[in-house]
Design an enzyme around this catalytic site. Structure first.
Site, PDB file in Angstrom:
ATOM      1  CE1 TYR A  40      -4.049   2.013   0.764  1.00  0.00           C
ATOM      2  CE2 TYR A  40      -2.705   3.059   2.455  1.00  0.00           C
ATOM      3  CZ  TYR A  40      -3.855   3.032   1.690  1.00  0.00           C
ATOM      4  OH  TYR A  40      -4.801   4.014   1.853  1.00  0.00           O
ATOM      5  CE  LYS A  92      -3.587   4.859  -1.425  1.00  0.00           C
ATOM      6  NZ  LYS A  92      -4.662   5.430  -2.237  1.00  0.00           N
TER       7      LYS A  92
HETATM    8  P1  NAP Z   1     -13.289   2.225   1.221  1.00  0.00           P
HETATM    9  O1  NAP Z   1     -14.328   2.635   2.203  1.00  0.00           O
HETATM   10  O2  NAP Z   1     -12.723   0.846   1.280  1.00  0.00           O
HETATM   11  O3  NAP Z   1     -13.818   2.555  -0.255  1.00  0.00           O
HETATM   12  C1  NAP Z   1     -13.045   2.284  -1.387  1.00  0.00           C
HETATM   13  C2  NAP Z   1     -13.965   2.187  -2.582  1.00  0.00           C
HETATM   14  O4  NAP Z   1     -13.161   1.865  -3.730  1.00  0.00           O
HETATM   15  C3  NAP Z   1     -15.002   1.094  -2.411  1.00  0.00           C
HETATM   16  O5  NAP Z   1     -16.276   1.578  -2.760  1.00  0.00           O
HETATM   17  C4  NAP Z   1     -14.512   0.032  -3.362  1.00  0.00           C
HETATM   18  O6  NAP Z   1     -15.531  -0.731  -3.984  1.00  0.00           O
HETATM   19  C5  NAP Z   1     -13.848   0.853  -4.450  1.00  0.00           C
HETATM   20  N1  NAP Z   1     -12.954   0.030  -5.262  1.00  0.00           N
HETATM   21  C6  NAP Z   1     -12.069  -0.896  -4.815  1.00  0.00           C
HETATM   22  N2  NAP Z   1     -11.451  -1.469  -5.857  1.00  0.00           N
HETATM   23  C7  NAP Z   1     -11.966  -0.898  -6.984  1.00  0.00           C
HETATM   24  C8  NAP Z   1     -11.735  -1.095  -8.370  1.00  0.00           C
HETATM   25  N3  NAP Z   1     -10.835  -1.977  -8.801  1.00  0.00           N
HETATM   26  N4  NAP Z   1     -12.442  -0.351  -9.254  1.00  0.00           N
HETATM   27  C9  NAP Z   1     -13.358   0.547  -8.826  1.00  0.00           C
HETATM   28  N5  NAP Z   1     -13.617   0.773  -7.517  1.00  0.00           N
HETATM   29  C10 NAP Z   1     -12.934   0.050  -6.603  1.00  0.00           C
HETATM   30  O7  NAP Z   1     -12.000   3.181   1.322  1.00  0.00           O
HETATM   31  P2  NAP Z   1     -11.862   4.709   1.799  1.00  0.00           P
HETATM   32  O8  NAP Z   1     -11.374   4.689   3.195  1.00  0.00           O
HETATM   33  O9  NAP Z   1     -13.056   5.498   1.432  1.00  0.00           O
HETATM   34  O10 NAP Z   1     -10.606   5.127   0.889  1.00  0.00           O
HETATM   35  C11 NAP Z   1     -10.735   5.871  -0.312  1.00  0.00           C
HETATM   36  C12 NAP Z   1      -9.327   6.260  -0.774  1.00  0.00           C
HETATM   37  O11 NAP Z   1      -8.668   6.992   0.275  1.00  0.00           O
HETATM   38  C13 NAP Z   1      -8.431   5.063  -1.063  1.00  0.00           C
HETATM   39  O12 NAP Z   1      -7.581   5.359  -2.164  1.00  0.00           O
HETATM   40  C14 NAP Z   1      -7.610   4.933   0.189  1.00  0.00           C
HETATM   41  O13 NAP Z   1      -6.378   4.279  -0.038  1.00  0.00           O
HETATM   42  C15 NAP Z   1      -7.434   6.388   0.568  1.00  0.00           C
HETATM   43  N6  NAP Z   1      -7.109   6.606   1.972  1.00  0.00           N
HETATM   44  C16 NAP Z   1      -7.963   6.252   2.963  1.00  0.00           C
HETATM   45  C17 NAP Z   1      -7.604   6.484   4.276  1.00  0.00           C
HETATM   46  C18 NAP Z   1      -8.501   6.135   5.423  1.00  0.00           C
HETATM   47  O14 NAP Z   1      -8.063   6.327   6.565  1.00  0.00           O
HETATM   48  N7  NAP Z   1      -9.703   5.662   5.227  1.00  0.00           N
HETATM   49  C19 NAP Z   1      -6.373   7.063   4.569  1.00  0.00           C
HETATM   50  C20 NAP Z   1      -5.527   7.413   3.543  1.00  0.00           C
HETATM   51  C21 NAP Z   1      -5.911   7.186   2.231  1.00  0.00           C
HETATM   52  P3  NAP Z   1     -16.068  -2.137  -3.391  1.00  0.00           P
HETATM   53  O15 NAP Z   1     -16.900  -1.751  -2.250  1.00  0.00           O
HETATM   54  O16 NAP Z   1     -16.841  -2.720  -4.513  1.00  0.00           O
HETATM   55  O17 NAP Z   1     -14.844  -2.934  -3.027  1.00  0.00           O
END
Ligand code: NAP
Length: 249
Positions: free
Chosen positions: A154, A158
């Site tokens: 990851y 990133k």
């Molecule tokens: P999340 O709740 O897991 O949501 C991620 C979304 O991406 C889900 O709806 C998922 O769909 C979709 N997805 C996964 N694989 C995909 C693909 N191949 N094609 C299209 N859609 C896909 O994650 P989040 O926390 O909202 O994170 C969103 C972004 O922020 C990510 O890039 C993550 O790395 C980044 N981020 C998050 C955090 C945090 O603390 N939450 C911190 C730093 C960065 P499905 O439901 O169908 O799997």
């Protein structure tokens, strides 16, 4: 709030979490928003946006597939005639110590978190370059800046997004297209709800502001970078992390 009327935005991975909040934030400000996700749950997000009296289109597809991405971008161009904003948000985590990490755990994260950013950016740039305008915002992470045990896959993806952002920003600046990254810290979504409770409490102690961020905190930063007011900002990484990346740990 900046006005996004007449702007067309694509937000990947927007069925839930940060992506859904970004999609709704842009729509609240007037944007037409294309929502994408692997799951059919993305249709309900498009309905929520339409209920705000904004245009929306749900495109189910896998952003780690160039065929799916090219089909999505062509559909958007044919439906709305232009693409102003791309938010590369879709992402997954498959945590494991590097000595135990399988090929599949490495490849799936690099494919969904990094290769997808290349596919989506390349596809929209073909249109943005002709338009001579555009905003691309890539969702990176604090762990791409400071690292995190158990997240070699990851954090590599990133960190790769950050290098990609800086390079593409230089490639397309002459066309008035800006490319920036947002690096969230620990944000309260399903991704972090999966973490063990004691690890979450430990993390909270390392956040200078003392609490996990909300998806809205990230969406506000994205909306700023997508706005006309941010026209002179490109190739930057904006941390939205409660002060965590800059803190003495
Ligand atoms: P999340 O709740 O897991 O949501 C991620 C979304 O991406 C889900 O709806 C998922 O769909 C979709 N997805 C996964 N694989 C995909 C693909 N191949 N094609 C299209 N859609 C896909 O994650 P989040 O926390 O909202 O994170 C969103 C972004 O922020 C990510 O890039 C993550 O790395 C980044 N981020 C998050 C955090 C945090 O603390 N939450 C911190 C730093 C960065 P499905 O439901 O169908 O799997």
């Amino acid at each position: 709030m900046s006005d996004f009327s007449n702007k067309v935005a694509i937000v990947t991975g927007s069925a839930r979490g940060i992506g859904k909040t970004i999609a709704l934030r842009l729509a609240e400000a007037g944007a037409t928003v294309v929502v994408n996700d692997l799951s059919a749950a993305v249709n309900a997000v498009a309905d929520e946006i339409k209920a705000l009296n904004r245009q929306s289109l749900a495109v189910q597809g896998d952003v780690s597939s160039s065929a799916d991405v090219n089909r999505m971008v062509e559909t958007v161009k044919n439906t709305f005639g232009k693409i102003d904003i791309l938010v590369n948000n879709a992402g997954i985590a498959r945590d494991q110590l590097v000595v135990r990490m399988s090929d599949e755990e490495w490849e799936s994260v690099l494919n969904v978190d990094l290769k997808s950013v290349f596919f989506c950016t390349r596809a929209v740039l073909r249109h943005m370059i002709r338009q001579r305008s555009g905003r691309i915002i890539n969702i990176a992470s604090i762990v791409g800046i400071v690292g995190n045990p158990g997240q070699a896959n990851y954090s590599s993806a990133k960190a790769g997004i950050i290098g990609f952002t800086k390079t593409v920003a230089k490639e397309v600046a002459s066309r008035q297209i800006t490319v920036n990254a947002v690096a969230p810290g620990f944000i309260d979504t399903e991704m972090t709800q999966r973490l063990a409770e004691e690890w979450k409490q430990e993390l909270q102690k390392r956040i200078p502001l003392g609490y996990l961020g909300s998806p809205r905190d990230v969406a506000e930063a994205v909306a700023f970078l997508a706005s006309d007011e941010a026209r002179y900002i490109t190739g930057q990484v904006l941390s939205v992390d409660g002060g965590m990346a800059g803190a003495w740990m």
